[in-house]
Design an enzyme around this catalytic site. Structure first.
Site, short mmCIF file in Angstrom:
data_model
loop_
_atom_site.label_atom_id
_atom_site.label_comp_id
_atom_site.label_asym_id
_atom_site.label_seq_id
_atom_site.Cartn_x
_atom_site.Cartn_y
_atom_site.Cartn_z
N LYS A 137 0.83 -1.20 0.00
CA LYS A 137 0.00 0.00 0.00
C LYS A 137 0.87 1.26 0.00
O LYS A 137 2.08 1.19 0.24
CB LYS A 137 -0.93 -0.03 1.23
CG LYS A 137 -1.94 -1.21 1.21
CD LYS A 137 -2.87 -1.14 2.43
CE LYS A 137 -3.85 -2.31 2.43
NZ LYS A 137 -4.80 -2.22 3.56
N TYR A 167 -12.35 -1.58 -3.42
CA TYR A 167 -12.87 -1.83 -2.08
C TYR A 167 -14.40 -1.71 -2.02
O TYR A 167 -14.96 -1.44 -0.95
CB TYR A 167 -12.22 -0.89 -1.06
CG TYR A 167 -10.88 -1.36 -0.54
CD1 TYR A 167 -10.75 -2.62 0.06
CD2 TYR A 167 -9.74 -0.56 -0.63
CE1 TYR A 167 -9.52 -3.05 0.56
CE2 TYR A 167 -8.51 -0.99 -0.12
CZ TYR A 167 -8.42 -2.24 0.47
OH TYR A 167 -7.20 -2.66 0.98
N ASN A 222 -1.75 -0.25 7.08
CA ASN A 222 -1.20 -1.54 7.52
C ASN A 222 -0.34 -2.20 6.45
O ASN A 222 -0.21 -3.42 6.41
CB ASN A 222 -2.33 -2.45 8.02
CG ASN A 222 -3.40 -2.67 6.97
OD1 ASN A 222 -3.28 -2.23 5.84
ND2 ASN A 222 -4.45 -3.38 7.35
N HIS A 268 -1.92 -5.54 1.46
CA HIS A 268 -3.23 -6.13 1.21
C HIS A 268 -3.03 -7.56 0.71
O HIS A 268 -2.08 -7.83 -0.02
CB HIS A 268 -4.00 -5.34 0.13
CG HIS A 268 -5.19 -6.09 -0.39
ND1 HIS A 268 -6.42 -6.06 0.23
CD2 HIS A 268 -5.32 -6.94 -1.45
CE1 HIS A 268 -7.25 -6.85 -0.44
NE2 HIS A 268 -6.61 -7.39 -1.46
N GLU A 316 -9.94 -9.41 -7.80
CA GLU A 316 -8.89 -8.42 -7.51
C GLU A 316 -7.73 -8.52 -8.51
O GLU A 316 -7.17 -7.50 -8.92
CB GLU A 316 -8.38 -8.62 -6.08
CG GLU A 316 -9.44 -8.25 -5.03
CD GLU A 316 -9.01 -8.52 -3.60
OE1 GLU A 316 -7.88 -9.03 -3.39
OE2 GLU A 316 -9.79 -8.22 -2.70
N1 UDP Z 1 -9.55 -0.90 7.60
C1 UDP Z 1 -9.68 0.27 8.36
N2 UDP Z 1 -10.42 0.21 9.52
C2 UDP Z 1 -11.01 -0.92 9.94
C3 UDP Z 1 -10.89 -2.07 9.16
C4 UDP Z 1 -10.16 -2.03 8.00
O1 UDP Z 1 -9.14 1.31 8.00
O2 UDP Z 1 -11.67 -0.89 11.01
C5 UDP Z 1 -8.78 -0.84 6.34
C6 UDP Z 1 -7.42 -1.55 6.43
O3 UDP Z 1 -6.49 -0.84 5.62
C7 UDP Z 1 -7.75 -2.92 5.85
C8 UDP Z 1 -8.74 -2.54 4.75
O4 UDP Z 1 -9.52 -1.50 5.32
O5 UDP Z 1 -6.59 -3.56 5.38
C9 UDP Z 1 -9.66 -3.65 4.30
O6 UDP Z 1 -10.30 -4.19 5.42
P1 UDP Z 1 -10.44 -5.78 5.58
O7 UDP Z 1 -11.38 -6.03 6.71
O8 UDP Z 1 -10.77 -6.39 4.26
O9 UDP Z 1 -8.97 -6.23 6.07
P2 UDP Z 1 -7.80 -7.05 5.31
O10 UDP Z 1 -8.45 -8.05 4.42
O11 UDP Z 1 -6.97 -6.04 4.56
O12 UDP Z 1 -7.02 -7.68 6.42
MG MG Z 2 -9.94 -7.82 3.03
#
Ligand code: UDP
Ligand code: MG
Length: 138
Positions: free
Chosen positions: A9, A49, A112, A115, A126
């Site tokens: 990211k 997203y 974080n 992805h 994706e």
């Molecule tokens: N995210 C966020 N706040 C939250 C949960 C997710 O900003 O409470 C962001 C974070 O960057 C995350 C992305 O949204 O990686 C997608 O969320 P997902 O639940 O799909 O997590 P991932 O699959 O990336 O672990």
């Molecule tokens: Mg996810």
């Protein structure tokens, strides 16, 4: 054989973590079947997203994803979706297992670093979102 989409990211690229992430992928013997740098538009981030469009963090997340360049990769291998998610660690870096990318480098639940797709169907969507078949050459 399975494929997954990986993104370094904008926080990861901006902080100079591309080499570190790629080093960990290679050390895990993950096959990188495709890789390129992109700079997402807001619309592209919103489409990527779309599954999260009703979530309170959607606006901030899609702003973040188009705040700088990102590196997108296709990883390939047996059970690669689960294996790569294990290497990344939990979404919330505070809950991520020690030694995972997110535990070591994330600064925020949003920022974080990486992805990874979460299932074969989402991986197919994706990967197709960023790559055409001719670009997956590895
Ligand atoms: N995210 C966020 N706040 C939250 C949960 C997710 O900003 O409470 C962001 C974070 O960057 C995350 C992305 O949204 O990686 C997608 O969320 P997902 O639940 O799909 O997590 P991932 O699959 O990336 O672990
Ligand atoms: Mg996810």
């Amino acid at each position: 054989m399975e494929r997954t989409l990986s993104i370094i990211k904008p926080d990861g690229v901006g902080r100079g973590l591309v080499g570190e992430v790629v080093k960990r992928l290679e050390a895990s013997n993950f096959k990188i079947a495709a890789m390129k740098m992109i700079y997402m538009t807001k619309a592209q981030a919103q489409g990527f997203y779309a599954v999260h469009r009703e979530r309170p963090f959607f606006e901030s997340l899609t702003d973040f994803m188009c705040s700088g360049p990102a590196v997108v990769m296709v990883l390939e291998g047996e059970d690669i979706i689960a294996k790569y998610r294990e290497l990344m660690g939990a979404t919330n870096y505070k809950e991520a297992a020690p030694g995972t990318i997110r535990a070591d480098f994330a600064t925020d639940i949003e920022k974080n670093v990486v992805h990874g797709s979460d299932a074969p169907e989402t991986a197919a969507f994706e990967i197709g979102y960023f790559f055409n078949a001719f670009e997956i050459t590895g």
